[in-house]
Write a protein that holds these residues in place. Structure first.
Motif, PDB file in Angstrom:
ATOM      1  N   VAL A  38      10.591   8.174   0.838  1.00  0.00           N
ATOM      2  CA  VAL A  38       9.470   7.236   0.928  1.00  0.00           C
ATOM      3  C   VAL A  38       9.756   5.997   0.072  1.00  0.00           C
ATOM      4  CG1 VAL A  38       7.022   6.924   0.384  1.00  0.00           C
ATOM      5  CG2 VAL A  38       7.791   9.045   1.436  1.00  0.00           C
ATOM      6  N   GLY A  39      10.273   6.209  -1.126  1.00  0.00           N
ATOM      7  CA  GLY A  39      10.613   5.085  -2.000  1.00  0.00           C
ATOM      8  C   GLY A  39      11.732   4.225  -1.450  1.00  0.00           C
ATOM      9  N   ALA A  40      12.688   4.852  -0.773  1.00  0.00           N
ATOM     10  CA  ALA A  40      13.812   4.106  -0.203  1.00  0.00           C
ATOM     11  C   ALA A  40      13.350   3.170   0.914  1.00  0.00           C
ATOM     12  CB  ALA A  40      14.868   5.068   0.329  1.00  0.00           C
ATOM     13  N   TRP A  45      10.756  -2.739   1.190  1.00  0.00           N
ATOM     14  CA  TRP A  45       9.806  -3.408   2.070  1.00  0.00           C
ATOM     15  C   TRP A  45       8.833  -4.272   1.271  1.00  0.00           C
ATOM     16  CZ3 TRP A  45       4.475  -2.841   2.512  1.00  0.00           C
ATOM     17  CH2 TRP A  45       3.901  -3.520   3.584  1.00  0.00           C
ATOM     18  N   LEU A  46       8.390  -3.771   0.122  1.00  0.00           N
ATOM     19  CA  LEU A  46       7.499  -4.560  -0.732  1.00  0.00           C
ATOM     20  C   LEU A  46       8.188  -5.831  -1.226  1.00  0.00           C
ATOM     21  CD1 LEU A  46       5.771  -1.791  -2.872  1.00  0.00           C
ATOM     22  CD2 LEU A  46       4.694  -3.241  -1.160  1.00  0.00           C
ATOM     23  N   VAL A  47       9.451  -5.715  -1.616  1.00  0.00           N
ATOM     24  CA  VAL A  47      10.196  -6.889  -2.091  1.00  0.00           C
ATOM     25  C   VAL A  47      10.377  -7.891  -0.954  1.00  0.00           C
ATOM     26  CG1 VAL A  47      12.449  -7.652  -2.957  1.00  0.00           C
ATOM     27  CG2 VAL A  47      11.352  -5.630  -3.934  1.00  0.00           C
ATOM     28  N   LEU A  93      15.320   9.562  -6.955  1.00  0.00           N
ATOM     29  CA  LEU A  93      14.187   8.662  -6.771  1.00  0.00           C
ATOM     30  C   LEU A  93      14.514   7.260  -7.264  1.00  0.00           C
ATOM     31  CD1 LEU A  93      11.180   8.164  -6.059  1.00  0.00           C
ATOM     32  CD2 LEU A  93      10.667   8.763  -8.418  1.00  0.00           C
ATOM     33  N   LEU A  94      15.074   7.160  -8.453  1.00  0.00           N
ATOM     34  CA  LEU A  94      15.409   5.848  -9.007  1.00  0.00           C
ATOM     35  C   LEU A  94      16.484   5.142  -8.187  1.00  0.00           C
ATOM     36  CD1 LEU A  94      15.391   6.752 -12.782  1.00  0.00           C
ATOM     37  CD2 LEU A  94      13.702   5.389 -11.551  1.00  0.00           C
ATOM     38  N   GLY A  95      17.517   5.883  -7.818  1.00  0.00           N
ATOM     39  CA  GLY A  95      18.602   5.274  -7.052  1.00  0.00           C
ATOM     40  C   GLY A  95      18.203   4.907  -5.634  1.00  0.00           C
ATOM     41  N   LEU A 103      18.950  -4.798  -3.975  1.00  0.00           N
ATOM     42  CA  LEU A 103      19.836  -5.434  -2.993  1.00  0.00           C
ATOM     43  C   LEU A 103      19.056  -6.400  -2.103  1.00  0.00           C
ATOM     44  CD1 LEU A 103      22.098  -2.417  -1.991  1.00  0.00           C
ATOM     45  CD2 LEU A 103      22.719  -4.409  -3.364  1.00  0.00           C
ATOM     46  N   VAL A 104      17.872  -5.997  -1.683  1.00  0.00           N
ATOM     47  CA  VAL A 104      17.028  -6.889  -0.882  1.00  0.00           C
ATOM     48  C   VAL A 104      16.628  -8.112  -1.697  1.00  0.00           C
ATOM     49  CG1 VAL A 104      14.760  -7.076   0.230  1.00  0.00           C
ATOM     50  CG2 VAL A 104      16.196  -5.099   0.668  1.00  0.00           C
TER      51      VAL A 104
END
Length: 120
Positions: A38-40, A45-47, A93-95, A103-104
């Motif tokens: 979910v975080g990936a 997407w937020l950024v 989770l962090l990675g 990267l985005v």
């Protein structure tokens, strides 16, 4: 709009933290770090959304808020509890969340700088 995206980052970081220790099986023997997936998806997407809707120079805000919430609540959680599990799932989770978002972020800032006239 930026405040709304930052609030979304807070909510997503909290949900990802609290559901990170999720396990599957009758005895809870299989770790299921679905929140890393979910975080990936959501953090980059937020950024990207912040870069499109606000401006590229402020697209770091959702990522910064997400990282601060994950480390702040994860290490000094409610009641002084450590919410961030201390095994491979925390690293995943962090990675899986912060690295694609970074990267985005870098790609968006690079494209804005390449245009020359864009505000960064």
């Amino acid at each position: 709009m930026l405040v709304l995206l930052a609030f979304d980052a807070v909510v997503l970081a909290l949900l990802e933290l609290f559901f990170l220790p999720l396990r599957l099986g009758p005895l809870g023997e299989v770790p299921l770090p679905i929140t890393a997936v979910v975080g990936a998806v959501t953090t980059p997407w937020l950024v990207l959304t912040a870069a499109k809707l606000v401006r590229p120079g402020l697209s770091f805000v959702p990522l910064l808020v997400w990282v601060l919430v994950v480390f702040g609540v994860g290490l000094f959680g409610p009641g002084g509890d450590v919410v961030l599990v201390q095994d491979w799932r925390a690293l995943l989770l962090l990675g899986a969340s912060a690295l694609p978002a970074a990267l985005v972020l870098g790609g968006g800032l690079g494209r804005a700088a390449a245009k020359g006239g864009a505000r960064v």
